[in-house]
Enzyme design. Structure first.
Site, short mmCIF file in Angstrom:
data_model
loop_
_atom_site.label_atom_id
_atom_site.label_comp_id
_atom_site.label_asym_id
_atom_site.label_seq_id
_atom_site.Cartn_x
_atom_site.Cartn_y
_atom_site.Cartn_z
N SER A 255 0.84 -1.21 -0.07
CA SER A 255 0.06 0.01 0.11
C SER A 255 0.79 1.12 -0.05
O SER A 255 2.05 1.34 0.57
CB SER A 255 -0.91 0.03 1.24
OG SER A 255 -1.54 1.01 1.44
N TYR B 252 -2.76 5.43 -4.02
CA TYR B 252 -3.85 6.41 -3.85
C TYR B 252 -3.07 7.79 -4.76
O TYR B 252 -2.16 8.10 -4.37
CB TYR B 252 -3.89 7.04 -2.54
CG TYR B 252 -4.33 5.80 -1.79
CD1 TYR B 252 -5.74 5.45 -1.74
CD2 TYR B 252 -3.89 5.34 -0.63
CE1 TYR B 252 -6.60 4.47 -1.18
CE2 TYR B 252 -4.64 4.20 0.24
CZ TYR B 252 -5.64 3.97 0.26
OH TYR B 252 -6.34 3.22 0.70
N THR C 103 -6.51 2.35 -6.23
CA THR C 103 -7.80 2.55 -5.41
C THR C 103 -8.57 3.68 -5.83
O THR C 103 -8.02 4.86 -5.62
CB THR C 103 -7.38 2.32 -3.91
OG1 THR C 103 -6.55 1.01 -3.76
CG2 THR C 103 -8.52 2.54 -3.24
N LYS D 211 -9.36 -0.68 -8.34
CA LYS D 211 -10.03 -1.27 -7.38
C LYS D 211 -11.03 -0.34 -6.77
O LYS D 211 -10.60 0.99 -6.35
CB LYS D 211 -9.20 -1.86 -6.23
CG LYS D 211 -9.72 -2.54 -4.88
CD LYS D 211 -8.71 -3.24 -3.99
CE LYS D 211 -8.02 -2.44 -3.00
NZ LYS D 211 -8.91 -2.02 -1.95
N HIS E 15 -14.09 -1.42 -0.44
CA HIS E 15 -13.07 -1.01 0.61
C HIS E 15 -13.29 -1.78 1.82
O HIS E 15 -13.01 -1.11 2.76
CB HIS E 15 -12.63 0.50 0.64
CG HIS E 15 -11.43 0.88 0.90
ND1 HIS E 15 -10.61 1.65 -0.07
CD2 HIS E 15 -10.74 0.94 2.06
CE1 HIS E 15 -9.44 1.84 0.32
NE2 HIS E 15 -9.35 1.44 1.63
N ARG F 38 -13.21 -14.69 3.62
CA ARG F 38 -12.74 -14.83 5.06
C ARG F 38 -12.19 -16.56 5.00
O ARG F 38 -11.89 -16.85 5.97
CB ARG F 38 -13.50 -14.71 6.23
CG ARG F 38 -13.98 -13.28 6.66
CD ARG F 38 -12.97 -12.52 6.95
NE ARG F 38 -13.20 -11.05 7.21
CZ ARG F 38 -13.77 -10.65 8.47
NH1 ARG F 38 -14.18 -11.40 9.27
NH2 ARG F 38 -14.24 -9.46 8.46
#
Length: 394
Positions: A132, A156, A182, A270, A294, A329
């Site tokens: 990230s 970003y 993103t 995304k 998100h 998950r």
């Protein structure tokens, strides 16, 4: 007379005792829910809640999980499922299973090894890892830690395009060759758990959470003996300042052309939550589209990714790869998403639970659990995944 008693041996006692050490508890975890509980025990509340929480009333996050709870499988019987390959082809490259470790911020807050540990685990598992822009380890450090892994970078768009260009250059020069943009963060969402904790970067001990030192000594020792947390790509540790700098509310589709030119490699967007946006991205030549809200951490009451996925996959066709991000998950969730049209799934919270619980071995354990559950689910479904084997109950 009865048999004579003997003095018990340690291995006999050990065999009937509950798991004692962290490694034993990790191996005893039967699923991601168990890993989550281990993470909650080890990490202070404000750290755990940063991962576990979402925006505002957390409705989006709950709906994403609830959608998976409404999945109904319709298995085929009497098929040979002795071997079911899990490999998937993503952006022209084969990976060991249809999974991407998504971008997460503040990762060294969960464990001192942070992004390096996650990247190494991903490399061993044969799946991509995405660093990230808000990460706490730089791109060169990640690729040095996992030189054999497929390391991606997430962006970003900053208000200062020069900063964005520098971040892209750093990631590309470090060997990262896929960019994830993103697109659902024009402004920061309101994560109320973080607000109530007064979360800062780095975390500060507040009076009301002072007992956390006593209740979570391992985490605090880990934190206090590590290098100070900073935003490695953007520089500095001022959360409010970085947040104001990072998110540009003026970003539009036109900026994707600038990004494509600055990057020069495969591009994934995304945060897609509408079919028409997905179609526009496909027509613009974007390589991958991640249907994502998100993780419920931005706009509450946003579209539920699993419900939207089949519509996006049908509308986009083969013009771009479609991925699912949100609520995943376990391996059964991945199987459901693949049957509904996804090429692969992104996960975030799941591997962060593992990182919080036990560092790098915790991430390994999460990936092992996902792989085992995905394999078992495909076998029980009859060996193939297509729309006929799954439906979403009303």
């Amino acid at each position: 007379m009865g048999d004579e008693r003997r003095f018990p041996r340690w291995r006999d006692i050990r065999a009937v005792l509950p798991p004692l050490g962290r490694r034993d508890r990790l191996l005893a975890a039967a699923g991601i829910a168990d890993i989550r509980l281990l993470a909650r025990r080890r990490a202070p509340r404000l750290v755990f809640d940063y991962v576990d929480g979402a925006a505002e009333d957390e409705i989006s996050m709950a709906r994403a999980r609830e959608a998976f709870a409404r999945v109904e499988f319709r298995p085929r019987i009497l098929r040979d499922v002795g071997e079911v390959p899990l490999t998937a082809r993503v952006l022209g490259r084969e990976i060991s299973m249809p999974l991407v470790l998504g971008p997460t911020g503040f990762t060294r807050m969960m464990h001192r090894d942070g992004e390096k540990a996650v990247a190494r685990a991903a490399a061993r598992a044969g799946v991509p890892y995405t660093l990230s822009t808000m990460g706490t380890t730089s791109a060169p450090e990640v690729t040095r830690a996992a030189p054999g892994g497929w390391n991606w970078f997430q962006l970003y768009m900053a208000r200062d395009r020069g900063r964005s260009r520098a971040a892209l250059d750093l990631a590309r020069d470090a060997g990262m060759d896929v960019l994830v943009v993103t697109a659902d963060v024009p402004v920061a969402g309101a994560r109320l758990r973080d607000v109530r904790h007064g979360l800062t970067m780095p975390p500060r001990l507040r009076r009301r959470s002072a007992l956390g030192v006593v209740r979570h000594p391992a985490w605090w020792f880990d934190f206090l003996t590590s290098e100070p947390l900073t935003f490695a790509t953007m520089g500095g540790s001022d959360l409010a300042g970085i947040t104001n700098l990072m998110f540009d509310p003026g970003v539009t589709f036109a900026d994707l052309e600038w990004i494509r030119g600055a990057w020069g490699g495969p591009l994934v967007v995304k945060g897609v939550q509408r079919v028409d946006d997905a179609v526009a991205l496909a027509e613009a030549g974007i390589d991958g589209i991640a249907v994502s809200n998100h993780g419920g951490r931005q706009l509450d009451r946003a579209a539920t990714p699993l419900e939207l996925l089949p519509q996006v996959a049908e509308a986009v066709g083969d013009r771009a790869e479609v991925y699912l991000d949100g609520g995943v998950r376990g391996g059964a969730d991945v199987a459901a998403a693949l049957a509904l049209g996804a090429r692969a799934c992104f996960i975030g919270r799941a591997y962060l639970y593992g990182l919080m619980a036990a560092g790098e071995p915790g991430v390994d354990r999460v990936l092992d659990l996902v792989r085992a559950e995905l394999t078992r689910t495909i076998q029980l479904l009859g060996g193939s995944l297509d729309p006929s084997v799954v439906r979403l109950r009303p």
